[in-house]
Motif scaffolding. Structure first.
Motif, PDB file in Angstrom:
ATOM      1  N   GLY A 195       0.894  -1.256   0.015  1.00  0.00           N
ATOM      2  CA  GLY A 195      -0.025   0.129  -0.141  1.00  0.00           C
ATOM      3  C   GLY A 195       0.775   1.242   0.108  1.00  0.00           C
ATOM      4  O   GLY A 195       0.513   2.105  -0.714  1.00  0.00           O
ATOM      5  N   ASP A 196       1.997   1.399   0.772  1.00  0.00           N
ATOM      6  CA  ASP A 196       2.858   2.643   0.708  1.00  0.00           C
ATOM      7  C   ASP A 196       3.410   2.668  -0.601  1.00  0.00           C
ATOM      8  O   ASP A 196       3.634   3.710  -1.001  1.00  0.00           O
ATOM      9  CB  ASP A 196       3.788   2.144   1.759  1.00  0.00           C
ATOM     10  N   LYS A 197       3.656   1.719  -1.401  1.00  0.00           N
ATOM     11  CA  LYS A 197       4.438   1.851  -2.708  1.00  0.00           C
ATOM     12  C   LYS A 197       3.319   2.412  -3.671  1.00  0.00           C
ATOM     13  O   LYS A 197       3.634   3.259  -4.424  1.00  0.00           O
ATOM     14  CB  LYS A 197       4.737   0.353  -3.112  1.00  0.00           C
ATOM     15  N   ILE A 198       1.899   1.990  -3.541  1.00  0.00           N
ATOM     16  CA  ILE A 198       0.968   2.666  -4.483  1.00  0.00           C
ATOM     17  C   ILE A 198       1.032   3.940  -4.106  1.00  0.00           C
ATOM     18  O   ILE A 198       0.681   5.105  -5.005  1.00  0.00           O
ATOM     19  CB  ILE A 198      -0.289   1.805  -4.223  1.00  0.00           C
ATOM     20  N   TYR A 244       3.383  10.811  -9.292  1.00  0.00           N
ATOM     21  CA  TYR A 244       2.531  11.011 -10.600  1.00  0.00           C
ATOM     22  C   TYR A 244       1.417  12.015 -10.503  1.00  0.00           C
ATOM     23  O   TYR A 244       0.902  12.457 -11.290  1.00  0.00           O
ATOM     24  CB  TYR A 244       2.079   9.777 -11.305  1.00  0.00           C
ATOM     25  N   GLY A 245       1.053  12.283  -9.032  1.00  0.00           N
ATOM     26  CA  GLY A 245      -0.016  13.241  -9.238  1.00  0.00           C
ATOM     27  C   GLY A 245      -1.370  12.578  -9.262  1.00  0.00           C
ATOM     28  O   GLY A 245      -2.298  13.558  -9.971  1.00  0.00           O
ATOM     29  N   VAL A 246      -1.598  11.587  -9.297  1.00  0.00           N
ATOM     30  CA  VAL A 246      -2.685  10.721  -9.735  1.00  0.00           C
ATOM     31  C   VAL A 246      -3.548  10.465  -8.443  1.00  0.00           C
ATOM     32  O   VAL A 246      -3.182   9.878  -7.436  1.00  0.00           O
ATOM     33  CB  VAL A 246      -2.504   9.525 -10.425  1.00  0.00           C
ATOM     34  N   PRO A 247      -4.816  11.091  -8.205  1.00  0.00           N
ATOM     35  CA  PRO A 247      -5.770  10.708  -7.162  1.00  0.00           C
ATOM     36  C   PRO A 247      -6.238   9.599  -7.218  1.00  0.00           C
ATOM     37  O   PRO A 247      -6.605   8.821  -8.297  1.00  0.00           O
ATOM     38  CB  PRO A 247      -6.684  11.963  -7.375  1.00  0.00           C
ATOM     39  N   VAL A 248      -6.454   8.905  -6.127  1.00  0.00           N
ATOM     40  CA  VAL A 248      -7.179   7.381  -6.231  1.00  0.00           C
ATOM     41  C   VAL A 248      -8.404   7.552  -5.112  1.00  0.00           C
ATOM     42  O   VAL A 248      -8.156   7.707  -4.055  1.00  0.00           O
ATOM     43  CB  VAL A 248      -5.977   6.354  -5.640  1.00  0.00           C
ATOM     44  N   LEU A 308      -7.103   7.014  -0.754  1.00  0.00           N
ATOM     45  CA  LEU A 308      -5.855   6.114  -0.527  1.00  0.00           C
ATOM     46  C   LEU A 308      -5.684   6.211   1.111  1.00  0.00           C
ATOM     47  O   LEU A 308      -5.334   5.006   1.862  1.00  0.00           O
ATOM     48  CB  LEU A 308      -4.615   6.581  -1.051  1.00  0.00           C
ATOM     49  N   GLN A 309      -5.746   7.610   1.781  1.00  0.00           N
ATOM     50  CA  GLN A 309      -5.466   7.730   3.064  1.00  0.00           C
ATOM     51  C   GLN A 309      -6.589   6.864   3.894  1.00  0.00           C
ATOM     52  O   GLN A 309      -5.892   6.295   4.854  1.00  0.00           O
ATOM     53  CB  GLN A 309      -5.588   9.001   3.444  1.00  0.00           C
ATOM     54  N   THR A 310      -7.790   6.779   3.814  1.00  0.00           N
ATOM     55  CA  THR A 310      -8.611   6.221   4.479  1.00  0.00           C
ATOM     56  C   THR A 310      -8.509   4.724   4.313  1.00  0.00           C
ATOM     57  O   THR A 310      -8.705   3.763   5.174  1.00  0.00           O
ATOM     58  CB  THR A 310     -10.236   6.599   4.140  1.00  0.00           C
ATOM     59  N   GLY A 311      -8.185   4.390   2.975  1.00  0.00           N
ATOM     60  CA  GLY A 311      -7.925   2.840   2.590  1.00  0.00           C
ATOM     61  C   GLY A 311      -6.777   2.565   3.307  1.00  0.00           C
ATOM     62  O   GLY A 311      -6.760   1.351   3.768  1.00  0.00           O
TER      63      GLY A 311
END
Length: 353
Positions: free
Chosen positions: A125-128, A135-139, A334-337
């Motif tokens: 998860g940290d790598k993601i 890359y500035g990509v929101p998840v 990503l933070q809540t995940g």
């Protein structure tokens, strides 16, 4: 749609959650990423891929009814090399999340929708997370109950003070799938990760004060571990106790010994109680007792109505559109995940000892 952007979407993984659950006659529709994307008029599905030929062929035949130019690929590499997309949905098995997510993030879409859980473990998860930042990509992570109308009603009820002070939360998941075994560490085929991620995340959603809060559940203590009678490395039940800023007594129990699937959260406050889950929607509030003079009892709060549809998948996709429009923040990040994955990993660490 006149005057509004149409966002292009590609789906990596056209299996159950990616596509076929949409045909389940008993589930609330839409029930898959494909069906939810097709339902939203602001989104156009332009491509999909799956390593199983039958799966991607079936998917293409169906989606072609809505876009006859839709492209189908055998691999994510082919799909990502073909063109740029506004939205990329990652609906692959847990053991493929890391590799697929890193590929998709490097392609720099405007948004990624990542199926839960974020990854097999916090290291992945940290790598993601680092790649998304680079890359500035929101998840957007599909912990679907955060978008469900019934759970949103429950959260509002708590935040408005209708329960008084929250004294206790009991959350429970029951199924026949083993809670944990080291044998499936590399696949994620155990309920602590596969379904437990929903249970932990929705408890955190109900108790968090803001979606960026990293430590919602604190001071974990494992209060019960039950192992399989024949294979002692297989965990069949675990109960973990936590504290939170809002509640001193939070219990999460996951069982793999039942012959049914159950999912429920029981929230007990000084003024009322909420029971919510799969098929459960019960709000009670302190009122003059009908049984005893001078006492108060919990009676049904008739002001609260169960929504006819939870719109769990529809609301998630609409959040993606609103985010791309600049109208809303992502409601499952990503933070809540990662917050959820951190709790699951700590439970797993003690089960593996």
């Amino acid at each position: 749609m006149k005057g509004k952007n149409i966002y292009t979407a590609a789906i990596i993984g056209t299996g159950r959650i990616g596509f076929t659950l949409g045909f389940d006659k008993k589930r609330e529709k839409p029930a898959s990423h494909t069906m939810a994307l097709l339902e939203n008029k602001r989104i156009k599905i332009v491509a999909g891929c799956d390593t199983f030929e039958d799966s991607i062929n079936q998917w293409k035949r169906y989606v072609s009814r809505f876009n006859r130019d839709v492209k189908a690929y055998a691999t994510s590499e082919e799909l990502l090399a073909a063109e740029k997309y506004d939205i990329i949905v990652i609906a692959v098995n847990e053991d493929s999340h890391l590799e697929t997510a890193l590929q998709a993030i490097a392609a720099q879409p405007r948004l990624i929708i990542l199926e839960k859980p974020v990854a097999l473990n916090t290291a992945d998860g940290d790598k993601i997370t680092k790649a998304a930042e680079k890359y500035g990509v929101p998840v957007l992570v599909n912990h679907e109950r955060r978008f469900s109308e019934d759970y949103k009603i429950a959260k509002d009820y708590i935040e408005q003070g209708n329960l008084g002070k929250v004294m206790c939360v009991n959350a429970r998941l029951d199924s026949g799938l083993r809670v944990y075994t080291k044998e499936e560490e590399a696949t994620g085929a155990y309920s602590l990760l596969h379904d437990g991620t929903h249970l932990v995340d929705i408890v955190m959603f109900l108790l968090e004060k803001n979606s960026g809060e990293k430590e919602v559940l604190k001071k974990m203590a494992i209060t019960n571990i039950t192992r399989d009678e024949e294979k002692t490395d297989v965990v069949r039940n675990v109960t973990a106790h936590f504290e939170s800023e809002w509640c001193p007594d939070v219990n999460i129990s996951i069982s793999g010994r039942s012959r049914y699937f159950g999912f429920e959260v029981d929230i007990i406050g000084t003024e009322g109680r909420i029971k919510i889950g799969n098929g459960i929607f019960n709000f009670t509030h302190r009122q003059q007792s009908k049984l005893y003079s001078g006492f108060y009892s919990l009676e049904s709060d008739k002001k609260i109505r169960r929504p006819k549809k939870t719109r769990y998948f529809s609301n998630m996709i609409q959040n993606a559109v609103d985010f791309l429009d600049g109208k809303s923040e992502l409601k499952s990040t990503l933070q809540t995940g990662m917050n959820t994955l951190t709790v699951l990993q700590e439970i797993k660490r003690q089960l593996a000892e």
